[in-house]
Design a protein around this motif. Structure first.
Motif, mmCIF file in Angstrom:
data_model
loop_
_atom_site.group_PDB
_atom_site.id
_atom_site.type_symbol
_atom_site.label_atom_id
_atom_site.label_comp_id
_atom_site.label_asym_id
_atom_site.label_seq_id
_atom_site.Cartn_x
_atom_site.Cartn_y
_atom_site.Cartn_z
ATOM 1 N N GLY A 41 16.306 1.072 -18.077
ATOM 2 C CA GLY A 41 14.967 1.456 -18.434
ATOM 3 C C GLY A 41 13.870 0.743 -18.544
ATOM 4 N N ILE A 42 13.976 -0.064 -16.585
ATOM 5 C CA ILE A 42 13.467 -1.366 -16.478
ATOM 6 C C ILE A 42 11.846 -0.880 -16.009
ATOM 7 C CG2 ILE A 42 13.743 -3.131 -15.575
ATOM 8 C CD1 ILE A 42 14.751 -3.607 -18.158
ATOM 9 N N MET A 43 12.952 -0.398 -14.549
ATOM 10 C CA MET A 43 12.215 0.527 -13.360
ATOM 11 C C MET A 43 11.208 1.386 -13.610
ATOM 12 S SD MET A 43 13.107 1.614 -9.684
ATOM 13 C CE MET A 43 11.910 2.121 -8.346
ATOM 14 N N LYS A 44 9.813 0.912 -13.260
ATOM 15 C CA LYS A 44 8.589 1.884 -13.805
ATOM 16 C C LYS A 44 7.882 2.645 -12.922
ATOM 17 C CE LYS A 44 9.533 0.810 -18.184
ATOM 18 N NZ LYS A 44 10.136 2.177 -18.892
ATOM 19 N N ASP A 45 7.995 1.948 -11.450
ATOM 20 C CA ASP A 45 7.326 2.410 -10.459
ATOM 21 C C ASP A 45 7.924 1.641 -9.217
ATOM 22 O OD1 ASP A 45 5.535 3.425 -8.160
ATOM 23 O OD2 ASP A 45 4.172 2.849 -8.775
ATOM 24 N N GLY A 46 7.624 1.625 -8.285
ATOM 25 C CA GLY A 46 7.720 0.857 -6.625
ATOM 26 C C GLY A 46 8.650 1.822 -5.294
ATOM 27 N N ASP A 47 8.358 0.602 -4.449
ATOM 28 C CA ASP A 47 8.367 1.512 -2.611
ATOM 29 C C ASP A 47 8.167 0.740 -1.857
ATOM 30 O OD1 ASP A 47 7.805 3.876 -1.504
ATOM 31 O OD2 ASP A 47 6.474 4.379 -2.966
ATOM 32 N N GLY A 48 8.526 0.710 -0.808
ATOM 33 C CA GLY A 48 8.493 0.107 0.270
ATOM 34 C C GLY A 48 6.976 0.196 1.059
ATOM 35 N N LEU A 49 6.497 -0.820 1.859
ATOM 36 C CA LEU A 49 5.565 -0.908 1.876
ATOM 37 C C LEU A 49 5.337 -1.002 4.266
ATOM 38 C CD1 LEU A 49 3.170 -2.893 0.014
ATOM 39 C CD2 LEU A 49 3.644 -1.075 -0.046
ATOM 40 N N LYS A 50 4.685 -0.427 4.192
ATOM 41 C CA LYS A 50 4.579 -0.333 6.192
ATOM 42 C C LYS A 50 4.087 -1.434 6.882
ATOM 43 C CE LYS A 50 3.654 3.989 7.291
ATOM 44 N NZ LYS A 50 3.331 5.239 8.220
ATOM 45 N N PRO A 51 4.849 -2.502 8.360
ATOM 46 C CA PRO A 51 4.475 -2.927 8.304
ATOM 47 C C PRO A 51 2.871 -3.564 8.354
ATOM 48 C CG PRO A 51 6.062 -2.659 9.941
ATOM 49 C CD PRO A 51 5.702 -1.468 8.385
ATOM 50 N N SER A 52 2.156 -5.284 8.658
ATOM 51 C CA SER A 52 0.810 -4.823 8.639
ATOM 52 C C SER A 52 -0.043 -4.278 9.886
ATOM 53 C CB SER A 52 0.478 -6.619 7.802
ATOM 54 O OG SER A 52 0.649 -7.517 9.007
ATOM 55 N N LYS A 53 0.783 -4.159 10.544
ATOM 56 C CA LYS A 53 -0.187 -3.541 11.787
ATOM 57 C C LYS A 53 -0.891 -2.386 11.229
ATOM 58 C CE LYS A 53 3.754 -1.225 13.966
ATOM 59 N NZ LYS A 53 4.761 -1.397 15.168
ATOM 60 N N PHE A 54 -0.280 -2.083 10.521
ATOM 61 C CA PHE A 54 -0.758 -0.519 9.717
ATOM 62 C C PHE A 54 -2.225 -0.626 8.557
ATOM 63 C CE2 PHE A 54 3.205 0.577 10.990
ATOM 64 C CZ PHE A 54 3.239 1.717 12.199
ATOM 65 N N GLY A 55 -2.138 -2.190 7.839
ATOM 66 C CA GLY A 55 -3.199 -2.391 7.630
ATOM 67 C C GLY A 55 -4.088 -2.640 7.311
ATOM 68 N N LYS A 56 -5.558 -3.178 6.701
ATOM 69 C CA LYS A 56 -7.284 -3.846 6.493
ATOM 70 C C LYS A 56 -6.546 -4.628 5.525
ATOM 71 C CE LYS A 56 -8.588 0.091 9.438
ATOM 72 N NZ LYS A 56 -9.158 -0.493 10.823
ATOM 73 N N ARG A 57 -7.713 -5.705 5.546
ATOM 74 C CA ARG A 57 -8.075 -6.704 4.706
ATOM 75 C C ARG A 57 -9.622 -6.893 4.416
ATOM 76 N NH1 ARG A 57 -4.963 -11.676 6.119
ATOM 77 N NH2 ARG A 57 -2.973 -10.965 5.042
ATOM 78 N N VAL A 58 -9.868 -6.155 3.543
ATOM 79 C CA VAL A 58 -10.879 -6.100 3.200
ATOM 80 C C VAL A 58 -11.684 -7.557 2.476
ATOM 81 C CG1 VAL A 58 -13.311 -5.549 2.226
ATOM 82 C CG2 VAL A 58 -11.141 -4.091 2.858
ATOM 83 N N THR A 59 -11.933 -8.524 3.054
ATOM 84 C CA THR A 59 -12.564 -10.030 2.785
ATOM 85 C C THR A 59 -14.016 -10.025 2.214
ATOM 86 O OG1 THR A 59 -10.922 -11.117 4.386
ATOM 87 C CG2 THR A 59 -13.258 -12.380 3.592
#
Length: 151
Positions: A41-59
């Motif tokens: 009853g511990i885990m509610k959600d979870g997932d892996g993320l692709k490397p940051s080369k696929f990401g964007k950062r908004v400043t």
């Protein structure tokens, strides 16, 4: 106590997926661990993320300016490769669960970070009953849209 458990990125995780034989073993070990978390009853959600080369950062800067930076991002140790959301009795219980986790980054040093979520009590009088009602309403709507779990 609701906590987010971050699997921190490593230089290898930022390169992409490991070889198939490593993935097969990791999937089996993590699958068994996730099954234990769910049965407890511990885990509610979870997932892996692709490397940051696929990401964007908004400043966000003072004055309202927003700028977008394309990945990859340089500081690998500050990046997240995956996460879980857990419901535990205490931070100590979360630590005990993390100690049972298979090595998320075989062959290299890696970190898992545990951080508690804020609760309404943390905000004191600033979190009024009206804000709580609005928050609850939005959460209910998000859960409805996502088939029962906020994602």
């Amino acid at each position: 106590m609701k906590v987010m458990v971050f699997v921190k990125a490593t230089p290898n995780s930022e390169k992409g997926l490991p070889p198939a034989e490593v993935m097969t073993k990791l999937f089996a070990e993590m699958g068994a661990f996730n099954e234990k978390l769910i049965k407890a009853g511990i885990m509610k959600d979870g997932d892996g993320l692709k490397p940051s080369k696929f990401g964007k950062r908004v400043t966000f800067t003072p004055g309202g300016k927003r700028s977008v930076t394309d990945g990859p991002f340089a500081e690998t140790k500050e990046l997240v490769a995956g996460y879980w959301v857990w419901e535990v009795k205490s931070m100590e219980e979360a630590v005990e669960w993390v100690k049972q986790c298979p090595d998320p980054m075989p062959g290299e040093e890696s970190d898992i970070e545990i951080r508690p979520f804020y609760t309404p009590e943390d905000f004191g009088a600033a979190f009024t009953p009206e804000l709580q009602q609005k928050f609850d309403s939005l959460r209910t709507e998000a859960e409805r849209q996502n088939g029962g779990g906020a994602r």
